[in-house]
Design a protein around this motif. Sequence first.
Motif, mmCIF file in Angstrom:
data_model
loop_
_atom_site.group_PDB
_atom_site.id
_atom_site.type_symbol
_atom_site.label_atom_id
_atom_site.label_comp_id
_atom_site.label_asym_id
_atom_site.label_seq_id
_atom_site.Cartn_x
_atom_site.Cartn_y
_atom_site.Cartn_z
ATOM 1 N N GLY A 1 0.589 -1.178 0.018
ATOM 2 C CA GLY A 1 -0.040 0.083 0.077
ATOM 3 C C GLY A 1 0.819 1.289 0.023
ATOM 4 N N VAL A 2 2.053 1.128 0.617
ATOM 5 C CA VAL A 2 3.014 2.287 0.564
ATOM 6 C C VAL A 2 3.974 2.182 -0.649
ATOM 7 C CG1 VAL A 2 4.459 3.441 1.878
ATOM 8 C CG2 VAL A 2 2.634 2.609 3.126
ATOM 9 N N PRO B 1 -0.460 6.609 -0.169
ATOM 10 C CA PRO B 1 -1.525 7.318 -0.729
ATOM 11 C C PRO B 1 -2.889 7.456 0.093
ATOM 12 C CG PRO B 1 -0.610 5.455 -2.227
ATOM 13 C CD PRO B 1 -0.044 5.376 -0.793
ATOM 14 N N ALA B 2 -2.904 6.553 1.083
ATOM 15 C CA ALA B 2 -3.923 6.523 1.891
ATOM 16 C C ALA B 2 -4.008 7.646 2.948
ATOM 17 C CB ALA B 2 -4.009 5.345 2.924
ATOM 18 N N THR B 3 -2.754 8.011 3.418
ATOM 19 C CA THR B 3 -2.706 9.262 4.272
ATOM 20 C C THR B 3 -2.093 10.512 3.519
ATOM 21 O OG1 THR B 3 -0.757 8.571 5.074
ATOM 22 C CG2 THR B 3 -2.497 7.970 6.382
ATOM 23 N N ARG B 4 -1.650 10.374 2.293
ATOM 24 C CA ARG B 4 -0.853 11.373 1.497
ATOM 25 C C ARG B 4 0.522 11.761 2.302
ATOM 26 N NH1 ARG B 4 -3.202 15.072 -1.576
ATOM 27 N NH2 ARG B 4 -4.428 14.141 -3.208
ATOM 28 N N GLU B 5 0.949 11.016 2.944
ATOM 29 C CA GLU B 5 2.153 11.256 3.740
ATOM 30 C C GLU B 5 3.249 11.066 3.028
ATOM 31 O OE1 GLU B 5 1.695 11.465 8.579
ATOM 32 O OE2 GLU B 5 2.488 9.671 7.718
ATOM 33 N N VAL B 6 4.359 12.154 3.007
ATOM 34 C CA VAL B 6 5.572 11.572 2.148
ATOM 35 C C VAL B 6 6.616 11.907 3.239
ATOM 36 C CG1 VAL B 6 7.134 12.326 0.159
ATOM 37 C CG2 VAL B 6 4.370 12.404 -0.115
ATOM 38 N N THR B 7 7.617 10.799 3.128
ATOM 39 C CA THR B 7 8.745 11.097 3.914
ATOM 40 C C THR B 7 9.917 10.562 3.323
ATOM 41 O OG1 THR B 7 8.483 8.647 4.718
ATOM 42 C CG2 THR B 7 7.572 10.344 5.991
ATOM 43 N N ILE C 1 7.929 15.231 4.577
ATOM 44 C CA ILE C 1 7.912 16.250 3.820
ATOM 45 C C ILE C 1 6.497 16.874 3.378
ATOM 46 C CG2 ILE C 1 8.468 16.862 1.410
ATOM 47 C CD1 ILE C 1 10.729 14.379 1.682
ATOM 48 N N ASP C 2 6.332 18.290 3.672
ATOM 49 C CA ASP C 2 5.119 18.769 3.011
ATOM 50 C C ASP C 2 5.206 19.151 1.818
ATOM 51 O OD1 ASP C 2 3.631 18.813 5.164
ATOM 52 O OD2 ASP C 2 4.334 20.759 6.160
ATOM 53 N N LEU C 3 4.221 18.594 1.016
ATOM 54 C CA LEU C 3 4.041 18.821 -0.428
ATOM 55 C C LEU C 3 2.669 19.714 -0.782
ATOM 56 C CD1 LEU C 3 5.392 15.588 -1.880
ATOM 57 C CD2 LEU C 3 6.438 17.721 -1.573
ATOM 58 N N THR C 4 2.671 20.491 -1.820
ATOM 59 C CA THR C 4 1.413 21.057 -2.127
ATOM 60 C C THR C 4 0.579 19.984 -2.873
ATOM 61 O OG1 THR C 4 1.961 21.731 -4.197
ATOM 62 C CG2 THR C 4 2.338 23.230 -2.299
ATOM 63 N N SER C 5 -0.506 20.200 -3.362
ATOM 64 C CA SER C 5 -1.410 19.530 -3.806
ATOM 65 C C SER C 5 -0.872 18.871 -5.296
ATOM 66 C CB SER C 5 -3.020 19.924 -3.972
ATOM 67 O OG SER C 5 -3.775 19.171 -4.806
ATOM 68 N N LYS C 6 -0.314 19.867 -6.008
ATOM 69 C CA LYS C 6 0.133 19.446 -7.307
ATOM 70 C C LYS C 6 1.490 18.807 -7.162
ATOM 71 C CE LYS C 6 -2.451 19.861 -10.650
ATOM 72 N NZ LYS C 6 -3.210 21.082 -10.900
ATOM 73 N N GLU C 7 2.267 19.234 -6.246
ATOM 74 C CA GLU C 7 3.511 18.591 -6.033
ATOM 75 C C GLU C 7 3.166 17.117 -5.726
ATOM 76 O OE1 GLU C 7 5.900 22.720 -4.351
ATOM 77 O OE2 GLU C 7 5.027 20.806 -2.877
ATOM 78 N N TYR C 8 2.339 16.900 -4.862
ATOM 79 C CA TYR C 8 1.927 15.402 -4.392
ATOM 80 C C TYR C 8 1.667 14.581 -5.605
ATOM 81 C CZ TYR C 8 -0.257 11.363 -2.446
ATOM 82 O OH TYR C 8 -0.850 10.265 -2.366
ATOM 83 N N ALA C 9 0.519 15.279 -6.299
ATOM 84 C CA ALA C 9 0.096 14.505 -7.538
ATOM 85 C C ALA C 9 1.244 14.135 -8.474
ATOM 86 C CB ALA C 9 -1.060 15.244 -8.258
ATOM 87 N N LEU C 10 1.936 15.056 -8.767
ATOM 88 C CA LEU C 10 3.189 14.943 -9.741
ATOM 89 C C LEU C 10 4.074 13.647 -9.088
ATOM 90 C CD1 LEU C 10 5.123 15.291 -12.018
ATOM 91 C CD2 LEU C 10 6.177 17.187 -10.833
ATOM 92 N N LEU C 11 4.425 13.660 -7.696
ATOM 93 C CA LEU C 11 5.134 12.874 -7.375
ATOM 94 C C LEU C 11 4.814 11.529 -7.217
ATOM 95 C CD1 LEU C 11 8.076 12.061 -5.703
ATOM 96 C CD2 LEU C 11 6.589 12.531 -3.549
ATOM 97 N N GLU C 12 3.364 11.372 -6.853
ATOM 98 C CA GLU C 12 2.909 10.171 -6.997
ATOM 99 C C GLU C 12 2.902 9.499 -8.105
ATOM 100 O OE1 GLU C 12 -1.546 10.105 -6.016
ATOM 101 O OE2 GLU C 12 -1.750 7.956 -5.963
#
Lengths: 223, 223
Positions: A125-126, A136-142, A148-159
């Motif tokens: 899952g991770v 993806p479940a918690t939208r947590e990035v480490t 690491i704090d990401l904005t919505s777009k940054e997160y979408a790109l990274l995912e």
Amino acid sequence: MRILVIEDETKVGCFIKRALEEESYAVDLCEDGAKGLQMALITDYDVLIVDLMLPSLPGLEILKGVRQARIQTPILILTAQSQVDQRVKGLDAGADDYLTKPFAIDELLARIRALLRRGSTESPGVLQIDDLALNPATREVTRGGQRIDLTSKEYALLEYLMRHTGRVLTRPMISEHVWNQDFDTFTNVIDVYVNYLRNKIDRGHSKKLIHTIRGSGYMLKVD
Amino acid sequence: MRILVIEDETKVGCFIKRALEEESYAVDLCEDGAKGLQMALITDYDVLIVDLMLPSLPGLEILKGVRQARIQTPILILTAQSQVDQRVKGLDAGADDYLTKPFAIDELLARIRALLRRGSTESPGVLQIDDLALNPATREVTRGGQRIDLTSKEYALLEYLMRHTGRVLTRPMISEHVWNQDFDTFTNVIDVYVNYLRNKIDRGHSKKLIHTIRGSGYMLKVD
DNA sequence: GTCTTCAATGACTAGAATACGCATAGTTGT
DNA sequence: ACAACTATGCGTATTCTAGTCATTGAAGAC
């Protein structure tokens, strides 16, 4: 991650669309079955959500059409409580999962996560690459345990990058799946966001994870 | 197709086993969670069916154990109607699908067919000639295991050559496919790039792979 | 038959032109 | 204040041009 929703009930459709967009998926909504099939055939979606009760074209026909075209995009079908046999037919016609209406939106989201996971090479899952982890479940990035704090777009790109680790992703591909638009040569948003991500993820680490493939695009990997 | 069923209720387990065997699947039934995990780890099953309510070991632990071992076998979990959050956790922990008890056996069968269909489509995708390999997904090129860095045009040219190994490729053909323009007699770009490629790929190797067919064009092959 | 010659073809090189990606600063909209 | 995006300038890797040099193979000389 780009998702197509084929659903004739405007209210339900809009509700789903909004919920998905809040999770930073790129969402197309289509209220007509025939048109929806067209869209599914010409665009590379990551997940299709199809209501089996549609006016113009039965949902089953959409499934068959997509699978006949050898498109393997995961499909989630929506059915009413009563249509048990429809559901079985749907699964046999190539659907990967179903949900009975009415459903909890959380469950829809969980199932989409499951479908996305299945499509990629990774199973847990991770998502994890080296010491970089994305849940993806918690939208947590480490990275290295550090949040690491990401904005919505940054997160979408990274995912998107992490779901396709080790593969070269071209700008048009990224544009389609992360920004819900066809590629416009006269913008450099993608470069800018890759740069943002680099600052947050690679800066200060000796092992770089984000690589540019000159003349092609970008790629996430460990050397 | 071999299936492992981990289910503590003897009655339900036997019922499933018999139904699956009638569909000519090879079925192992295990009534204990810990033992079931063991079996899943040492045997190569095509599908796992796991009840989330087990006495010795929670079903979730089985999922995690299997996924941690990087085993990607599709997993179908069984839950009671009430355990909605369990179900969500299960999907997030790596399950591919779930079914709520009680369920119709037809539906179980349909879901297993769906899961089996998923895993089947694999393609190698790597082009190889002698000890030269090209992976289109990663754009990685190696010769004798040694990585070779190519520019975008060099790569495009090599890919074209490799996709047509053993055939004579004329300059107009190459120009059309790699440069996607009509051939202009007054340029020698192609020759220049073939030369670049030779330097990176054939130089230092006794077996030459790039051959020129005087008066016609070029060809990739082993002598 | 074999040796030379020579024109055509291709190999190679250096440097000019270009396109690409990065960084940074500025703009818009919430 | 923040996120999303646009605009611009700069350094450099890549692409291409243009010119010289090497190789090939066929025709004519011996």
